[in-house]
Every structure is written in C-alpha cells, then in structure tokens.
Write a protein that holds these residues in place. Structure first.
Motif, PDB file in Angstrom:
ATOM      1  N   ARG A  12       0.808  -1.223   0.000  1.00 34.02           N
ATOM      2  CA  ARG A  12       0.000   0.000   0.000  1.00 34.02           C
ATOM      3  C   ARG A  12       0.838   1.269   0.000  1.00 34.02           C
ATOM      4  O   ARG A  12       0.298   2.364  -0.041  1.00 34.02           O
ATOM      5  CB  ARG A  12      -0.944   0.006   1.220  1.00 34.02           C
ATOM      6  CG  ARG A  12      -1.944  -1.149   1.183  1.00 34.02           C
ATOM      7  CD  ARG A  12      -2.854  -1.172   2.398  1.00 34.02           C
ATOM      8  NE  ARG A  12      -3.714   0.002   2.417  1.00 34.02           N
ATOM      9  CZ  ARG A  12      -3.987   0.694   3.513  1.00 34.02           C
ATOM     10  NH1 ARG A  12      -3.470   0.362   4.678  1.00 34.02           N
ATOM     11  NH2 ARG A  12      -4.785   1.735   3.456  1.00 34.02           N
ATOM     12  N   HIS A  51     -14.145  -6.536   3.208  1.00 34.52           N
ATOM     13  CA  HIS A  51     -13.220  -6.170   2.125  1.00 34.52           C
ATOM     14  C   HIS A  51     -13.015  -7.360   1.185  1.00 34.52           C
ATOM     15  O   HIS A  51     -13.009  -7.197  -0.038  1.00 34.52           O
ATOM     16  CB  HIS A  51     -11.870  -5.716   2.676  1.00 34.52           C
ATOM     17  CG  HIS A  51     -11.823  -4.286   3.101  1.00 34.52           C
ATOM     18  ND1 HIS A  51     -12.174  -3.242   2.279  1.00 34.52           N
ATOM     19  CD2 HIS A  51     -11.442  -3.719   4.273  1.00 34.52           C
ATOM     20  CE1 HIS A  51     -12.015  -2.097   2.917  1.00 34.52           C
ATOM     21  NE2 HIS A  51     -11.584  -2.357   4.140  1.00 34.52           N
ATOM     22  N   ASP A  65     -15.768  -1.669   0.131  1.00 35.04           N
ATOM     23  CA  ASP A  65     -14.681  -0.744   0.397  1.00 35.04           C
ATOM     24  C   ASP A  65     -15.245   0.533   0.991  1.00 35.04           C
ATOM     25  O   ASP A  65     -16.461   0.698   1.075  1.00 35.04           O
ATOM     26  CB  ASP A  65     -13.896  -0.450  -0.885  1.00 35.04           C
ATOM     27  CG  ASP A  65     -12.420  -0.204  -0.606  1.00 35.04           C
ATOM     28  OD1 ASP A  65     -12.076   0.210   0.528  1.00 35.04           O
ATOM     29  OD2 ASP A  65     -11.603  -0.423  -1.512  1.00 35.04           O
ATOM     30  N   HIS A  66     -14.362   1.444   1.359  1.00 31.70           N
ATOM     31  CA  HIS A  66     -14.784   2.708   1.962  1.00 31.70           C
ATOM     32  C   HIS A  66     -13.991   3.871   1.380  1.00 31.70           C
ATOM     33  O   HIS A  66     -13.668   4.827   2.069  1.00 31.70           O
ATOM     34  CB  HIS A  66     -14.667   2.662   3.491  1.00 31.70           C
ATOM     35  CG  HIS A  66     -13.393   2.050   3.995  1.00 31.70           C
ATOM     36  ND1 HIS A  66     -12.205   2.735   4.068  1.00 31.70           N
ATOM     37  CD2 HIS A  66     -13.146   0.803   4.435  1.00 31.70           C
ATOM     38  CE1 HIS A  66     -11.264   1.935   4.547  1.00 31.70           C
ATOM     39  NE2 HIS A  66     -11.811   0.747   4.775  1.00 31.70           N
ATOM     40  N   GLU A  67     -13.696   3.785   0.083  1.00 37.47           N
ATOM     41  CA  GLU A  67     -12.935   4.843  -0.584  1.00 37.47           C
ATOM     42  C   GLU A  67     -13.773   6.091  -0.836  1.00 37.47           C
ATOM     43  O   GLU A  67     -13.251   7.190  -0.876  1.00 37.47           O
ATOM     44  CB  GLU A  67     -12.332   4.333  -1.894  1.00 37.47           C
ATOM     45  CG  GLU A  67     -11.276   3.261  -1.704  1.00 37.47           C
ATOM     46  CD  GLU A  67     -10.064   3.746  -0.920  1.00 37.47           C
ATOM     47  OE1 GLU A  67      -9.585   4.875  -1.180  1.00 37.47           O
ATOM     48  OE2 GLU A  67      -9.613   2.999  -0.030  1.00 37.47           O
ATOM     49  N   THR A  68     -15.066   5.919  -1.050  1.00 44.51           N
ATOM     50  CA  THR A  68     -15.951   7.061  -1.260  1.00 44.51           C
ATOM     51  C   THR A  68     -16.957   7.119  -0.114  1.00 44.51           C
ATOM     52  O   THR A  68     -17.170   6.121   0.590  1.00 44.51           O
ATOM     53  CB  THR A  68     -16.730   6.952  -2.594  1.00 44.51           C
ATOM     54  OG1 THR A  68     -17.643   5.846  -2.507  1.00 44.51           O
ATOM     55  CG2 THR A  68     -15.784   6.765  -3.784  1.00 44.51           C
ATOM     56  N   GLU A 123     -19.703   4.450  -0.420  1.00 40.79           N
ATOM     57  CA  GLU A 123     -19.157   3.123  -0.105  1.00 40.79           C
ATOM     58  C   GLU A 123     -18.960   2.969   1.401  1.00 40.79           C
ATOM     59  O   GLU A 123     -19.294   1.927   1.978  1.00 40.79           O
ATOM     60  CB  GLU A 123     -17.803   2.913  -0.792  1.00 40.79           C
ATOM     61  CG  GLU A 123     -17.858   2.719  -2.269  1.00 40.79           C
ATOM     62  CD  GLU A 123     -16.466   2.633  -2.888  1.00 40.79           C
ATOM     63  OE1 GLU A 123     -16.375   2.101  -4.004  1.00 40.79           O
ATOM     64  OE2 GLU A 123     -15.472   3.097  -2.286  1.00 40.79           O
TER      65      GLU A 123
END
Length: 186
Positions: free
Chosen positions: A82, A145, A150-153, A156
C-alpha cells in the motif's frame, strides 16, 4: 425451545449464525496473540455473524485465512502493498478478482486478512472498548473487504459501515461508528 441442528453458540452462549458457508483458517504469526482468551472462538463467532446476515446467507462455500501478526510484520506488508510505512490494524488481500476461473471451485478462496496485535490493543485502549469487540469488528471489516466492499468514497463507506453495524449488533457489540475517532475507516 432447542436450537436448530445447524445453529451455533458463541463463547457467551448466544446462538449465532446459520450453517457456516465460510471457513476461516487462523494462522498464529506472533506469540503476543496468546494473551487474548478465547481468541479463535471470537474470530469464528465474527465470521458466523457475517454469514447469518440475509444478504450473505446464501453465498457459496468459501474460505479465508486470518493471520495473527505483529505490528512489525503488518508495517512491512503495508509498505510493500500500500506504500504506507506504518502498521495498520487489518490488511485485506482478496484472492482473485470477481469472475476469475478460481471462483468456480468450492470452497472458493476469498483471500487473506492480517491483523496487527499491538495496533489492535492500542486502539481498543484509546477507544475504551473491550479488546474482544475491537477484534471482532476488525475481522468483520476485513471479511467485508474480501467480499468486495470498500470505503474509498462516502457512499461506499456508509454502506460498509451500515453492514458492519448490523453484523456487530448480532454479536451484542455497540455501533463503533458513533465515535468519530474510530480508526477502522482510515
């Protein structure tokens, strides 16, 4: 009324989950994890709670590996995969993209989770929450996940958090997102 033959009981005696379509293999990478009583049962209970949520209850058999590591190992993985030179609480490594031929094999491999012991303990202390609750939250979060969440936006993150809250409620764990200092979404 007696439990259905396929129901399971948690270490606290609660019936949790439906027949378990998800198998978790737990790998002990760091000795420090031995300080947590009922560790494997807590992890399995979190996985069963996820399988009992109606949106996930009819998925095909699958397996995930959960590695119980230390901060140094997780820091190395976080840097390598990452680009972040610090430990984090949980890393998720999905096995294969959706539609990959390996998805046709049962049980299908969801992927791997790696949990960092020192970070887990520190965060639970900082949030003044039971270590078992934080552990189960990280397991649920990581498994989501692996299932493609996911939690990118913001949308989300809201969807994923709502699912987590629903699953954690089945475990008797209060909503961890009521406190804005929760480090899971970072």
């Amino acid at each position: 009324m007696p439990d259905e033959p396929d129901s399971r009981r948690s270490p606290t005696g609660r019936a949790v989950g439906a027949p378990l379509w998800l198998t978790v293999d737990i790998v002990h990478e760091a000795e420090s994890w031995s300080s947590i009583d009922g560790l494997e049962e807590l992890i399995e209970e979190a996985a069963r709670a996820l399988t009992a949520v109606p949106r996930f209850s009819d998925l095909s058999p699958a397996e995930a590996c959960i590695a119980l590591a230390d901060d140094a190992s997780v820091r190395e993985l976080n840097l390598r995969y990452r680009g972040k030179d610090k430990p984090t609480n949980v890393l998720s490594f999905p096995a294969a993209p959706m539609g990959h031929p390996a998805q046709d094999v049962e049980p299908r491999a969801l992927g791997d989770l790696v949990l960092a012991h020192e970070t887990l303990v520190r965060e639970a202390g900082e949030q003044s929450i039971p270590l078992a609750h934080h552990l189960q939250h990280l397991v649920v979060h990581g498994l989501l996940h692996l299932l493609g969440f996911d939690h990118e936006t913001e949308p989300e993150a809201e969807e994923m958090e709502a699912i987590e809250v629903e699953i954690l409620a089945c475990l008797g764990i209060p909503n961890p997102y009521q406190d804005e200092t929760n480090p899971i979404a970072s």
